[in-house]
Design an enzyme around this catalytic site. Structure first.
Site, PDB file in Angstrom:
ATOM      1  N   LYS A   1     -10.717 -45.160  41.516  1.00 33.42           N
ATOM      2  CA  LYS A   1      -9.915 -45.033  42.751  1.00 33.42           C
ATOM      3  C   LYS A   1      -8.901 -46.169  42.875  1.00 33.42           C
ATOM      4  O   LYS A   1      -7.746 -45.948  43.196  1.00 33.42           O
ATOM      5  CB  LYS A   1     -10.828 -45.034  43.993  1.00 33.42           C
TER       6      LYS A   1
ATOM      7  N   ARG B   1     -17.748 -57.793  39.757  1.00 36.27           N
ATOM      8  CA  ARG B   1     -18.006 -57.679  41.186  1.00 36.27           C
ATOM      9  C   ARG B   1     -19.489 -57.894  41.415  1.00 36.27           C
ATOM     10  O   ARG B   1     -20.316 -57.367  40.678  1.00 36.27           O
ATOM     11  CB  ARG B   1     -17.624 -56.268  41.672  1.00 36.27           C
TER      12      ARG B   1
ATOM     13  N   ARG C   1     -16.840 -52.930  34.189  1.00 42.60           N
ATOM     14  CA  ARG C   1     -15.695 -53.293  35.044  1.00 42.60           C
ATOM     15  C   ARG C   1     -15.593 -54.818  35.192  1.00 42.60           C
ATOM     16  O   ARG C   1     -16.586 -55.505  35.416  1.00 42.60           O
ATOM     17  CB  ARG C   1     -15.880 -52.658  36.425  1.00 42.60           C
TER      18      ARG C   1
ATOM     19  N   ARG D   1     -25.581 -47.325  45.879  1.00 42.63           N
ATOM     20  CA  ARG D   1     -24.203 -46.930  46.181  1.00 42.63           C
ATOM     21  C   ARG D   1     -23.953 -45.488  45.737  1.00 42.63           C
ATOM     22  O   ARG D   1     -23.284 -44.723  46.434  1.00 42.63           O
ATOM     23  CB  ARG D   1     -23.221 -47.888  45.499  1.00 42.63           C
TER      24      ARG D   1
ATOM     25  N   ARG E   1     -15.893 -42.926  54.482  1.00 46.80           N
ATOM     26  CA  ARG E   1     -17.025 -42.881  53.560  1.00 46.80           C
ATOM     27  C   ARG E   1     -18.123 -41.955  54.078  1.00 46.80           C
ATOM     28  O   ARG E   1     -19.114 -41.737  53.403  1.00 46.80           O
ATOM     29  CB  ARG E   1     -17.672 -44.257  53.455  1.00 46.80           C
TER      30      ARG E   1
HETATM   31  P1  AMP Z   1     -15.601 -50.306  47.278  1.00 44.49           P
HETATM   32  O1  AMP Z   1     -14.751 -51.418  46.744  1.00 44.49           O
HETATM   33  O2  AMP Z   1     -14.785 -49.220  47.915  1.00 44.49           O
HETATM   34  O3  AMP Z   1     -16.587 -49.792  46.253  1.00 44.49           O
HETATM   35  O4  AMP Z   1     -16.474 -50.928  48.459  1.00 44.49           O
HETATM   36  C1  AMP Z   1     -17.401 -51.962  48.234  1.00 44.49           C
HETATM   37  C2  AMP Z   1     -18.446 -51.957  49.326  1.00 44.49           C
HETATM   38  O5  AMP Z   1     -17.813 -52.212  50.589  1.00 44.49           O
HETATM   39  C3  AMP Z   1     -19.174 -50.645  49.509  1.00 44.49           C
HETATM   40  O6  AMP Z   1     -20.269 -50.501  48.601  1.00 44.49           O
HETATM   41  C4  AMP Z   1     -19.635 -50.758  50.964  1.00 44.49           C
HETATM   42  O7  AMP Z   1     -20.745 -51.620  51.074  1.00 44.49           O
HETATM   43  C5  AMP Z   1     -18.460 -51.453  51.618  1.00 44.49           C
HETATM   44  N1  AMP Z   1     -17.492 -50.455  52.135  1.00 44.49           N
HETATM   45  C6  AMP Z   1     -16.253 -50.175  51.639  1.00 44.49           C
HETATM   46  N2  AMP Z   1     -15.663 -49.210  52.352  1.00 44.49           N
HETATM   47  C7  AMP Z   1     -16.539 -48.856  53.318  1.00 44.49           C
HETATM   48  C8  AMP Z   1     -16.528 -47.895  54.383  1.00 44.49           C
HETATM   49  N3  AMP Z   1     -15.489 -47.059  54.565  1.00 44.49           N
HETATM   50  N4  AMP Z   1     -17.622 -47.828  55.183  1.00 44.49           N
HETATM   51  C9  AMP Z   1     -18.665 -48.651  55.027  1.00 44.49           C
HETATM   52  N5  AMP Z   1     -18.766 -49.558  54.037  1.00 44.49           N
HETATM   53  C10 AMP Z   1     -17.712 -49.668  53.177  1.00 44.49           C
END
Ligand code: AMP
Length: 220
Positions: free
Chosen positions: A13, A162, A127, A174, A88
């Site tokens: 993404k 990360r 990654r 996740r 989400r």
């Molecule tokens: P990502 O970089 O999009 O994978 O996000 C990393 C982490 O941030 C996720 O595993 C969630 O813990 C948190 N996170 C990101 N976006 C959201 C969202 N829209 N709602 C809740 N938690 C989020």
């Protein structure tokens, strides 16, 4: 132009959003990036969000939705916005609709990135991301390595994993949350007729660049 990017973790993404925003002068709004930036700066939001992120859980909706609402307001003059990582779950999607309704705006397109599950896990393990928050370039040790090992091609900073990619129970959590809470959004938006599916898979040698090209040709 308002675009939502759906797709499990590790489908690319961030890479897709990066390409589309660069080519079209759109802004990438990544909730994960905003949280990570706050965590690294040690802000109150970062400390609170990290309690959930480190375990692979979603940050509570009230924190996330108000953060996105504020950022969308700041970006009100942008030519285009790509929402990467938001919504989400259904509650966030409904809140987003309410926010946009109030302003007479709507979501134009939803890109649903699909990648086979076994490739997703390998992608998350391989990654590497730039440690410089202002750069955020993403690499893959096998598919897209940096020219010099461990160093970002763009800004020369150190590449790191990360924190939530290092913990296998957080990875599983996740993916489980994606399946149960986020995936139903594909149907939610499909009913509005705005979903475009793009496959990204090493097996068929189809990566982010081709998915972006295909998406742009479909919305013209
Ligand atoms: P990502 O970089 O999009 O994978 O996000 C990393 C982490 O941030 C996720 O595993 C969630 O813990 C948190 N996170 C990101 N976006 C959201 C969202 N829209 N709602 C809740 N938690 C989020």
């Amino acid at each position: 132009m308002l675009i939502i990017l759906l797709g499990a973790q590790g489908t690319g993404k961030g890479t897709v959003a990066g390409i589309l925003s660069k080519e079209n002068n759109w802004i990438q709004l990544s909730t994960g990036d905003i949280f990570r930036e706050n965590i690294s700066k040690g802000t109150e939001l970062g400390v609170e969000a990290n309690k959930y992120i480190s375990k692979g859980c979603l940050v509570p909706d009230e924190i996330t939705v108000s953060m996105v609402e504020k950022r969308l307001e700041e970006l009100k003059d942008a030519e285009g916005i790509i929402l990467d990582g938001f919504p989400r779950n259904l509650a966030q999607a409904e809140k987003l609709d309410e926010m946009l309704d109030k302003k007479g705006e709507k979501i134009d397109w939803v890109i649903n990135l699909e990648t086979p599950r076994e490739e997703i896990i390998t992608r998350m393990l391989n990654r590497r991301v730039c440690s410089n928050q202002a750069c955020k370039a993403t690499y893959n040790l096998v598919l897209h390595p940096s020219k010099v090992e461990g160093i970002c091609d763009v800004c020369g900073s150190e590449l790191i994993r990360r924190a939530d990619d290092c913990d296998s129970s957080a990875i599983e959590k996740r993916l489980e949350i994606y399946d149960t809470q986020t995936k139903p959004l594909v149907d939610f938006y499909d009913k509005k007729g705005i979903v475009i599916v793009e496959e990204i898979s090493q097996k068929i040698n189809r990566f982010a660049e081709e998915a972006c090209k295909d998406f742009m040709s479909k919305i013209k």
